[in-house]
Design a protein around this motif. Structure first.
Motif, PDB file in Angstrom:
ATOM      1  N   SER A 117     -48.001   1.640  18.163  1.00  0.00           N
ATOM      2  CA  SER A 117     -46.600   1.318  17.858  1.00  0.00           C
ATOM      3  C   SER A 117     -46.054   0.205  18.743  1.00  0.00           C
ATOM      4  N   PRO A 118     -44.969  -0.465  18.286  1.00  0.00           N
ATOM      5  CA  PRO A 118     -44.353  -1.523  19.110  1.00  0.00           C
ATOM      6  C   PRO A 118     -43.807  -0.980  20.434  1.00  0.00           C
ATOM      7  N   ALA A 119     -43.563  -1.881  21.364  1.00  0.00           N
ATOM      8  CA  ALA A 119     -43.033  -1.509  22.680  1.00  0.00           C
ATOM      9  C   ALA A 119     -41.642  -0.891  22.547  1.00  0.00           C
ATOM     10  N   TRP A 120     -41.286  -0.078  23.551  1.00  0.00           N
ATOM     11  CA  TRP A 120     -39.950   0.523  23.614  1.00  0.00           C
ATOM     12  C   TRP A 120     -39.232  -0.039  24.840  1.00  0.00           C
ATOM     13  N   THR A 121     -37.996  -0.480  24.631  1.00  0.00           N
ATOM     14  CA  THR A 121     -37.201  -1.021  25.738  1.00  0.00           C
ATOM     15  C   THR A 121     -36.096  -0.046  26.105  1.00  0.00           C
ATOM     16  N   ASP A 122     -36.030   0.323  27.365  1.00  0.00           N
ATOM     17  CA  ASP A 122     -34.984   1.227  27.841  1.00  0.00           C
ATOM     18  C   ASP A 122     -33.640   0.509  27.757  1.00  0.00           C
ATOM     19  N   PRO A 123     -32.684   1.047  26.941  1.00  0.00           N
ATOM     20  CA  PRO A 123     -31.407   0.361  26.757  1.00  0.00           C
ATOM     21  C   PRO A 123     -30.577   0.293  28.042  1.00  0.00           C
ATOM     22  N   ILE A 124     -30.858   1.176  29.002  1.00  0.00           N
ATOM     23  CA  ILE A 124     -30.072   1.203  30.239  1.00  0.00           C
ATOM     24  C   ILE A 124     -30.673   0.276  31.297  1.00  0.00           C
ATOM     25  N   THR A 125     -31.983   0.370  31.504  1.00  0.00           N
ATOM     26  CA  THR A 125     -32.610  -0.411  32.583  1.00  0.00           C
ATOM     27  C   THR A 125     -33.219  -1.722  32.092  1.00  0.00           C
ATOM     28  N   GLY A 126     -33.450  -1.813  30.775  1.00  0.00           N
ATOM     29  CA  GLY A 126     -34.105  -3.006  30.235  1.00  0.00           C
ATOM     30  C   GLY A 126     -35.613  -3.010  30.434  1.00  0.00           C
ATOM     31  N   GLN A 127     -36.141  -1.941  31.042  1.00  0.00           N
ATOM     32  CA  GLN A 127     -37.590  -1.869  31.262  1.00  0.00           C
ATOM     33  C   GLN A 127     -38.329  -1.657  29.941  1.00  0.00           C
ATOM     34  N   VAL A 128     -39.468  -2.341  29.803  1.00  0.00           N
ATOM     35  CA  VAL A 128     -40.254  -2.268  28.568  1.00  0.00           C
ATOM     36  C   VAL A 128     -41.465  -1.357  28.795  1.00  0.00           C
ATOM     37  N   TYR A 129     -41.717  -0.436  27.836  1.00  0.00           N
ATOM     38  CA  TYR A 129     -42.856   0.484  27.914  1.00  0.00           C
ATOM     39  C   TYR A 129     -43.771   0.257  26.717  1.00  0.00           C
ATOM     40  N   LYS A 130     -45.085   0.148  26.982  1.00  0.00           N
ATOM     41  CA  LYS A 130     -46.025  -0.012  25.877  1.00  0.00           C
ATOM     42  C   LYS A 130     -47.424   0.430  26.288  1.00  0.00           C
ATOM     43  N   GLN A 131     -48.005   1.350  25.526  1.00  0.00           N
ATOM     44  CA  GLN A 131     -49.418   1.692  25.663  1.00  0.00           C
ATOM     45  C   GLN A 131     -50.183   0.655  24.836  1.00  0.00           C
ATOM     46  N   ARG A 132     -51.009  -0.159  25.505  1.00  0.00           N
ATOM     47  CA  ARG A 132     -51.600  -1.330  24.835  1.00  0.00           C
ATOM     48  C   ARG A 132     -53.006  -1.063  24.297  1.00  0.00           C
ATOM     49  N   LEU A 133     -53.336  -1.816  23.252  1.00  0.00           N
ATOM     50  CA  LEU A 133     -54.706  -1.873  22.746  1.00  0.00           C
ATOM     51  C   LEU A 133     -55.314  -3.206  23.175  1.00  0.00           C
ATOM     52  N   ASN A 134     -56.627  -3.218  23.376  1.00  0.00           N
ATOM     53  CA  ASN A 134     -57.338  -4.480  23.601  1.00  0.00           C
ATOM     54  C   ASN A 134     -57.445  -5.245  22.283  1.00  0.00           C
ATOM     55  N   GLU A 135     -57.853  -6.515  22.373  1.00  0.00           N
ATOM     56  CA  GLU A 135     -57.947  -7.334  21.153  1.00  0.00           C
ATOM     57  C   GLU A 135     -58.921  -6.753  20.139  1.00  0.00           C
ATOM     58  N   ASP A 136     -59.943  -6.059  20.618  1.00  0.00           N
ATOM     59  CA  ASP A 136     -60.924  -5.466  19.675  1.00  0.00           C
ATOM     60  C   ASP A 136     -60.480  -4.101  19.146  1.00  0.00           C
ATOM     61  N   GLY A 137     -59.215  -3.703  19.486  1.00  0.00           N
ATOM     62  CA  GLY A 137     -58.677  -2.442  18.951  1.00  0.00           C
ATOM     63  C   GLY A 137     -58.966  -1.222  19.800  1.00  0.00           C
ATOM     64  N   THR A 138     -59.714  -1.389  20.887  1.00  0.00           N
ATOM     65  CA  THR A 138     -59.963  -0.249  21.787  1.00  0.00           C
ATOM     66  C   THR A 138     -58.754  -0.062  22.716  1.00  0.00           C
ATOM     67  N   TYR A 139     -58.700   1.106  23.340  1.00  0.00           N
ATOM     68  CA  TYR A 139     -57.575   1.402  24.233  1.00  0.00           C
ATOM     69  C   TYR A 139     -57.671   0.567  25.507  1.00  0.00           C
ATOM     70  N   HIS A 140     -56.553   0.032  25.944  1.00  0.00           N
ATOM     71  CA  HIS A 140     -56.481  -0.688  27.222  1.00  0.00           C
ATOM     72  C   HIS A 140     -56.749   0.323  28.346  1.00  0.00           C
ATOM     73  N   GLU A 141     -57.712  -0.015  29.197  1.00  0.00           N
ATOM     74  CA  GLU A 141     -58.208   0.955  30.189  1.00  0.00           C
ATOM     75  C   GLU A 141     -57.112   1.496  31.118  1.00  0.00           C
ATOM     76  N   ALA A 142     -56.264   0.602  31.626  1.00  0.00           N
ATOM     77  CA  ALA A 142     -55.216   1.025  32.568  1.00  0.00           C
ATOM     78  C   ALA A 142     -54.214   1.957  31.897  1.00  0.00           C
ATOM     79  N   ASP A 143     -53.923   1.671  30.611  1.00  0.00           N
ATOM     80  CA  ASP A 143     -52.953   2.507  29.890  1.00  0.00           C
ATOM     81  C   ASP A 143     -53.552   3.854  29.509  1.00  0.00           C
ATOM     82  N   LEU A 144     -54.840   3.831  29.160  1.00  0.00           N
ATOM     83  CA  LEU A 144     -55.527   5.093  28.861  1.00  0.00           C
ATOM     84  C   LEU A 144     -55.561   5.969  30.121  1.00  0.00           C
ATOM     85  N   ALA A 145     -55.751   5.333  31.272  1.00  0.00           N
ATOM     86  CA  ALA A 145     -55.769   6.068  32.552  1.00  0.00           C
ATOM     87  C   ALA A 145     -54.424   6.741  32.818  1.00  0.00           C
ATOM     88  N   LYS A 146     -53.329   6.082  32.408  1.00  0.00           N
ATOM     89  CA  LYS A 146     -51.985   6.689  32.560  1.00  0.00           C
ATOM     90  C   LYS A 146     -51.885   7.980  31.750  1.00  0.00           C
TER      91      LYS A 146
END
Length: 375
Positions: free
Chosen positions: A255-284
């Protein structure tokens, strides 16, 4: 309790009924009695011909529904309109037979509707109340829309996100508890996960609110009702905890990123270009699973914890295995395990592209057999 001289049934406040069993997390206050979570219920054994309950329903957008189960069989399901009303549970029945009655909240706690509530004020019966026996086994289910029974009732074509398409009974939680003759609690919220909701909102995570009665509810009124109070874990210790979370965490990667309306911080669990899970985000995500296990164990020292996942795909299963493995290495806790549930198919799908009753039945059968082996 019986007819008074004028033929009217005597009204008894729910807080004064000696033999009433309450299922699901609620507050200490019983006047009125609040049911918050899906599958929450009041249970009575009534010897008599007629039985009524006084219920108060409130909502701004999403109305409460209830199901009535008599002697283990669902006999009625209804939408509750706003306000306080008497509902007839049964009448004209054999006055000498004892009827086991459960009135069950059929919809989840509605975090998106601060006005949504369901309260029991009183009962009246032509007859008497008898004790309700304790079940030997207790199960706590923790999950998302699957565990809330979203889409478990209704035609496959239904797409509206409304309470009508939620069911606490056409639901693997109810089915598993019935098969094992267990008492059960449910903690669940559509769209929520371990780390974030499906849309990357980090506030949509179940673990953060696990220590409260029903902390994911919002608004002044829910606060007054006691939903945000700390939950008294010692009051109900489960033997088994089933965690069915991860589907929405997977959704966050898609899904697209979510932006906190209060702090403006952006949250996104990312995929790599080949469609696999981004390692750092999967670790979270893995860390969130691990931390939740620590929280569950701290509050439920004796429970066997089963992470049961896979009814809407199992792509995060390897990550869940790694998280549980890391937890095991740190704790040597033998009572935590993983169970893959059968995936929903074209044949077993329900409304809103969610598991239908047949999918819930398959999951319940697998889970029931697994819990029997543990026990």
């Amino acid at each position: 309790m019986s007819n008074s001289s004028n033929g009217e049934l005597e009204v008894i406040a729910i807080s004064d009924v000696q033999h009433v069993k309450i299922h699901g997390r609620t507050t200490a206050g019983r006047s009125p009695l609040n049911l918050f979570w899906t599958g929450s219920a009041v249970e009575f054994n009534v010897r008599g011909a007629e039985f009524w309950v006084e219920i108060e329903s409130s909502y701004d957008l999403l109305e409460p529904w209830i199901s009535i189960v008599i002697n283990g069989v669902p006999v009625s399901r209804q939408m509750l309109i706003r306000g306080r009303a008497w509902i007839c549970v049964f009448r004209g029945m054999n006055p000498n037979a004892v009827k086991n009655v459960r009135i069950i909240k059929d919809v989840q706690a509605m975090s998106v509707d601060p006005g949504h509530s369901l309260q029991f004020h009183a009962v009246k019966a032509e007859g008497t109340f008898l004790p309700v026996e304790e079940k030997a086994l207790k199960i706590e289910f923790i999950g998302d829309s699957i565990t809330s029974g979203e889409g478990a009732i209704g035609a496959k074509t239904e797409e509206d996100w409304i309470p009508m398409w939620f069911s606490a009974l056409h639901n693997y939680t109810f089915m598993t508890a019935e098969a094992l003759d267990a008492a059960y609690h449910v903690i669940s919220q559509s769209g929520w996960g371990v780390l974030s909701s499906w849309d990357n909102n980090p506030n949509g995570n179940i673990p953060e609110y696990y220590g409260q009665v029903c902390g994911l509810l919002k608004g002044k009124r829910n606060e007054q009702l006691g939903a945000l109070e700390p939950y008294e874990f010692s009051s109900w210790q489960p033997d088994i905890i089933v965690v069915n979370l991860g589907s929405n965490d997977d959704g966050a990667f898609q899904s697209p990123a979510w932006t906190d309306p209060i702090t403006g911080q952006v949250y996104k669990q990312r995929l790599n270009e080949d469609g696999t899970y981004h390692e750092a985000d999967l670790a979270k995500f893995e860390r969130a699973v691990e931390q939740f296990l620590f929280k569950l164990r701290k509050n439920n020292p004796q429970a066997h914890i089963v992470w049961a996942y896979g009814m809407l795909g199992a792509s995060l299963l390897p990550a869940i295995y790694r998280a549980v493995d890391t937890y095991h290495k740190q704790t040597r806790d033998p009572a935590v395990s993983i169970l893959q549930l059968p995936n929903t198919t074209e044949e077993t799908i329900g409304a809103r592209t969610h598991p239908g009753e047949r999918s819930h039945r398959r999951a319940a059968d697998v889970l029931t057999e697994y819990i029997r082996r543990i026990l």
